[in-house]
Design a protein around this motif. Structure first.
Motif, mmCIF file in Angstrom:
data_model
loop_
_atom_site.group_PDB
_atom_site.id
_atom_site.type_symbol
_atom_site.label_atom_id
_atom_site.label_comp_id
_atom_site.label_asym_id
_atom_site.label_seq_id
_atom_site.Cartn_x
_atom_site.Cartn_y
_atom_site.Cartn_z
ATOM 1 N N THR A 129 15.247 -20.547 -5.748
ATOM 2 C CA THR A 129 14.014 -19.876 -5.355
ATOM 3 C C THR A 129 13.154 -20.827 -4.537
ATOM 4 O OG1 THR A 129 12.912 -20.545 -7.409
ATOM 5 C CG2 THR A 129 14.032 -18.415 -7.409
ATOM 6 N N GLY A 130 12.079 -20.283 -3.967
ATOM 7 C CA GLY A 130 11.154 -21.108 -3.203
ATOM 8 C C GLY A 130 11.481 -21.102 -1.718
ATOM 9 N N PRO A 131 10.546 -21.582 -0.895
ATOM 10 C CA PRO A 131 10.718 -21.514 0.564
ATOM 11 C C PRO A 131 11.853 -22.368 1.108
ATOM 12 C CG PRO A 131 8.765 -22.797 -0.022
ATOM 13 C CD PRO A 131 9.239 -22.153 -1.273
ATOM 14 N N TYR A 132 12.306 -23.380 0.352
ATOM 15 C CA TYR A 132 13.384 -24.247 0.844
ATOM 16 C C TYR A 132 14.755 -23.849 0.305
ATOM 17 C CZ TYR A 132 9.463 -27.487 1.800
ATOM 18 O OH TYR A 132 8.305 -28.048 2.223
ATOM 19 N N ALA A 133 14.820 -22.798 -0.495
ATOM 20 C CA ALA A 133 16.038 -22.487 -1.247
ATOM 21 C C ALA A 133 17.287 -22.416 -0.384
ATOM 22 C CB ALA A 133 15.857 -21.185 -2.017
ATOM 23 N N LYS A 134 17.190 -21.819 0.780
ATOM 24 C CA LYS A 134 18.397 -21.592 1.581
ATOM 25 C C LYS A 134 18.694 -22.714 2.566
ATOM 26 C CE LYS A 134 18.599 -16.617 0.998
ATOM 27 N NZ LYS A 134 18.792 -15.300 1.629
ATOM 28 N N ARG A 135 17.909 -23.791 2.497
ATOM 29 C CA ARG A 135 18.218 -24.944 3.339
ATOM 30 C C ARG A 135 19.466 -25.659 2.828
ATOM 31 N NH1 ARG A 135 12.546 -28.290 4.185
ATOM 32 N NH2 ARG A 135 11.370 -26.657 5.271
ATOM 33 N N ALA A 136 20.177 -26.305 3.736
ATOM 34 C CA ALA A 136 21.277 -27.181 3.311
ATOM 35 C C ALA A 136 20.649 -28.363 2.582
ATOM 36 C CB ALA A 136 22.068 -27.650 4.522
ATOM 37 N N GLY A 137 21.136 -28.671 1.400
ATOM 38 C CA GLY A 137 20.491 -29.703 0.592
ATOM 39 C C GLY A 137 21.463 -30.725 0.053
ATOM 40 N N TYR A 138 21.754 -31.753 0.816
ATOM 41 C CA TYR A 138 22.631 -32.814 0.334
ATOM 42 C C TYR A 138 21.885 -33.751 -0.606
ATOM 43 C CZ TYR A 138 26.713 -31.836 3.270
ATOM 44 O OH TYR A 138 27.828 -31.283 3.826
ATOM 45 N N GLY A 139 22.650 -34.570 -1.308
ATOM 46 C CA GLY A 139 22.072 -35.462 -2.300
ATOM 47 C C GLY A 139 21.020 -36.393 -1.735
ATOM 48 N N LEU A 140 21.249 -36.949 -0.541
ATOM 49 C CA LEU A 140 20.296 -37.904 0.005
ATOM 50 C C LEU A 140 18.940 -37.268 0.254
ATOM 51 C CD1 LEU A 140 21.002 -38.708 3.773
ATOM 52 C CD2 LEU A 140 21.775 -36.641 2.624
ATOM 53 N N ILE A 141 18.922 -35.969 0.608
ATOM 54 C CA ILE A 141 17.660 -35.274 0.814
ATOM 55 C C ILE A 141 16.948 -35.086 -0.522
ATOM 56 C CG2 ILE A 141 16.558 -33.246 1.787
ATOM 57 C CD1 ILE A 141 18.109 -34.988 3.800
ATOM 58 N N GLY A 142 17.702 -34.689 -1.546
ATOM 59 C CA GLY A 142 17.120 -34.521 -2.870
ATOM 60 C C GLY A 142 16.595 -35.823 -3.442
ATOM 61 N N GLU A 143 17.312 -36.933 -3.171
ATOM 62 C CA GLU A 143 16.858 -38.236 -3.651
ATOM 63 C C GLU A 143 15.536 -38.630 -2.996
ATOM 64 O OE1 GLU A 143 20.122 -40.881 -2.867
ATOM 65 O OE2 GLU A 143 21.504 -39.560 -3.949
ATOM 66 N N TYR A 200 16.726 -32.091 -6.106
ATOM 67 C CA TYR A 200 15.453 -32.806 -6.023
ATOM 68 C C TYR A 200 14.728 -32.820 -7.365
ATOM 69 C CZ TYR A 200 12.054 -28.942 -6.007
ATOM 70 O OH TYR A 200 11.251 -27.885 -6.367
ATOM 71 N N GLU A 201 14.847 -31.742 -8.148
ATOM 72 C CA GLU A 201 14.192 -31.701 -9.456
ATOM 73 C C GLU A 201 14.914 -32.569 -10.476
ATOM 74 O OE1 GLU A 201 12.096 -27.312 -9.219
ATOM 75 O OE2 GLU A 201 14.094 -27.481 -10.076
ATOM 76 N N SER A 202 16.235 -32.702 -10.327
ATOM 77 C CA SER A 202 16.978 -33.598 -11.211
ATOM 78 C C SER A 202 16.564 -35.043 -10.994
ATOM 79 C CB SER A 202 18.485 -33.441 -10.969
ATOM 80 O OG SER A 202 18.922 -32.155 -11.342
ATOM 81 N N VAL A 203 16.326 -35.413 -9.726
ATOM 82 C CA VAL A 203 15.822 -36.753 -9.417
ATOM 83 C C VAL A 203 14.388 -36.898 -9.917
ATOM 84 C CG1 VAL A 203 15.246 -38.357 -7.560
ATOM 85 C CG2 VAL A 203 17.354 -37.013 -7.439
ATOM 86 N N LEU A 204 13.572 -35.898 -9.662
ATOM 87 C CA LEU A 204 12.182 -35.926 -10.108
ATOM 88 C C LEU A 204 12.076 -36.133 -11.613
ATOM 89 C CD1 LEU A 204 9.148 -35.468 -9.463
ATOM 90 C CD2 LEU A 204 9.568 -33.013 -9.806
ATOM 91 N N ALA A 205 12.985 -35.533 -12.359
ATOM 92 C CA ALA A 205 12.955 -35.663 -13.817
ATOM 93 C C ALA A 205 13.141 -37.110 -14.280
ATOM 94 C CB ALA A 205 14.052 -34.784 -14.440
ATOM 95 N N MET A 206 13.717 -37.955 -13.436
ATOM 96 C CA MET A 206 13.959 -39.355 -13.776
ATOM 97 C C MET A 206 12.841 -40.290 -13.326
ATOM 98 S SD MET A 206 16.988 -39.363 -15.256
ATOM 99 C CE MET A 206 16.409 -37.857 -16.040
ATOM 100 N N MET A 207 11.793 -39.741 -12.750
ATOM 101 C CA MET A 207 10.775 -40.573 -12.118
ATOM 102 C C MET A 207 9.714 -41.119 -13.077
ATOM 103 S SD MET A 207 11.404 -41.161 -8.936
ATOM 104 C CE MET A 207 13.061 -41.405 -9.585
ATOM 105 N N GLU A 208 10.004 -41.061 -14.364
ATOM 106 C CA GLU A 208 9.144 -41.676 -15.378
ATOM 107 C C GLU A 208 7.684 -41.251 -15.180
ATOM 108 O OE1 GLU A 208 10.235 -45.771 -14.837
ATOM 109 O OE2 GLU A 208 12.125 -45.522 -15.898
ATOM 110 N N ASN A 209 6.759 -42.194 -14.998
ATOM 111 C CA ASN A 209 5.336 -41.844 -14.907
ATOM 112 C C ASN A 209 4.824 -41.830 -13.475
ATOM 113 O OD1 ASN A 209 5.425 -44.613 -14.407
ATOM 114 N ND2 ASN A 209 3.410 -44.972 -15.316
ATOM 115 N N LEU A 210 5.719 -41.757 -12.487
ATOM 116 C CA LEU A 210 5.323 -41.869 -11.084
ATOM 117 C C LEU A 210 4.250 -40.849 -10.703
ATOM 118 C CD1 LEU A 210 7.580 -42.528 -8.077
ATOM 119 C CD2 LEU A 210 6.230 -40.452 -8.051
#
Length: 396
Positions: A129-143, A200-210
């Motif tokens: 869902t969301g405005p970016y949903a249908k974009r191609a999303g490789y790992g480096l972009i999510g990171e 991107y949310e999986s990476v975000l979940a690891m961002m501790e208190n950022l």
């Protein structure tokens, strides 16, 4: 016979984000049936710095414990067969660009109508869902979007990468967590659900208190190289012969032990280093003092000395170090399996370790379409003649 041996998983998708999810489930006994295009199959079969004997050294790992079935999902016949297989599965994994499954008529709603208990894990760059949903999303972009790239590397250089496809692997790991939660809920409700795992949310979940640190104080975390700002000493230090040692002595009691080991008990009473906050303020100066002490010493002797005095330390491991280290050997962290082309090969073992129903590497990544006939006969009721006819039409 692992803890998931009663589950049937259909894996669709390619590369790492979806297939690593299937790898984890397969490691713990799930019957993972990987659907691949009849042409070249998963591109991971061709990945690697080199292709010894024409085969990728990536594929034996990420394809392990899976059955390979070729199926053209872009053809109506292929879609119909896929629907039959999914109708008998517990879990479906896909990591195509959002909208692909819908284009092929394989929506969750239609699949769940025939199989209400189906859990569908959808791994993508930005979610479904969301405005970016249908974009191609490789790992480096999510990171990058999740915040990891900006804080990785040296302060005076552009953002660095971790050296592995960490965004894809994190998304796959979170997808597995979601699958197991959904299966647990199914025991109560009898119904499956969709697991939506965005890189991107999986990476975000690891961002501790950022996020919270910025929200409260306005501080934007920046790249800091091999240190965590304000956490000292905790760094990589030089040893003799251009080797390196990691030392973590940031706790007050540990720092006192480190200072005594260095023959500098005065450091623990020095106002610059007397407590955690003081050491954080004087981090660079303290690191220089420790580096001057470690630099002339042989790594093995230094490790033994610090270990004897209860100071956390370690070497920077490479693959050769892992293969000979007694801790890896004692815990069977790396196992050997037989490959039809390479012979005996070694790879990381299934993890985490379970005391009663452990996972295992049963076989390496299979040949393309190796299990097509057997799986289609068992799950779709297709005999050899029908499979041969499908082959002739390019469906399998």
């Amino acid at each position: 016979m692992g803890p998931l041996s009663d589950l049937t998983v259909i894996e669709m998708g390619t590369l790492i984000a979806g297939p690593f999810c299937g790898q984890i489930l397969g490691d713990f006994g799930a019957n993972v049936i990987k659907i691949e295009d009849p042409g070249a199959g998963d591109p991971m079969r061709q990945w690697g710095r080199s292709l010894p004997k024409g085969h990728s050294p990536w594929w034996p790992v990420i394809g392990r414990n899976k059955k390979s079935v070729t199926l053209n999902l872009r053809s109506p016949e292929g879609q119909a067969i896929a629907r039959t297989l999914i109708g008998k599965a517990d879990v479906l994994i896909e990591n195509f660009r959002p909208g692909s499954m819908e284009k092929w008529g394989l929506t969750y709603e239609s699949l769940a109508a025939a199989n209400p208990g189906l859990v569908m894990a959808r791994v993508s760059g930005f979610g479904q869902t969301g405005p970016y949903a249908k974009r191609a999303g490789y790992g480096l972009i999510g990171e990058a979007m999740g915040g990891l790239r900006h804080i990785t590397g040296e302060p005076d250089r552009p953002p660095a990468r971790a050296g592995i496809s960490i965004g894809d692997s994190l998304a796959a790991t979170h997808a597995v967590m979601g699958i197991m939660m959904a299966l647990h809920a199914r025991q109560r409700t009898g119904r499956g659900q969709v697991v939506d795992a965005a890189i991107y949310e999986s990476v975000l979940a690891m961002m501790e208190n950022l996020i919270t640190e910025y929200d409260i104080t306005g501080y934007v975390r920046e790249r800091s190289g091999s240190i965590l700002p304000g956490i000292a000493p905790s760094n990589v230090y030089p040893a003799a012969n251009d080797e390196m040692i990691l030392i973590g002595g940031n706790g007050d009691t540990v720092f006192r032990r480190l200072a005594e080991t260095m023959g500098r008990p005065d450091l623990a009473a020095d106002a610059r280093f007397v407590d955690h906050a003081a050491r954080g303020r004087n981090q660079a100066e303290l690191d220089e003092i420790i580096a001057d002490w470690t630099r002339p010493q042989a790594l093995d002797a230094l490790l033994a000395l610090l270990e004897d005095n209860g100071v956390p330390c370690g070497r920077v491991y490479r693959a050769p170090d892992m293969l000979t280290d007694p801790q890896f050997i004692a815990r069977q962290a790396i196992v050997e399996t037989e490959h039809p082309v390479f012979g005996k090969i070694r790879m990381q073992n299934a993890f985490p370790k379970l005391s009663e129903t452990p996972g295992e590497v049963r076989w390496p990544g299979p040949a393309l379409g190796e299990h097509t006939e057997a799986v289609l006969a068992e799950m779709a009721g297709l005999d050899e003649a029908k499979v041969a006819a499908l082959k002739a039409r390019g469906v399998v």
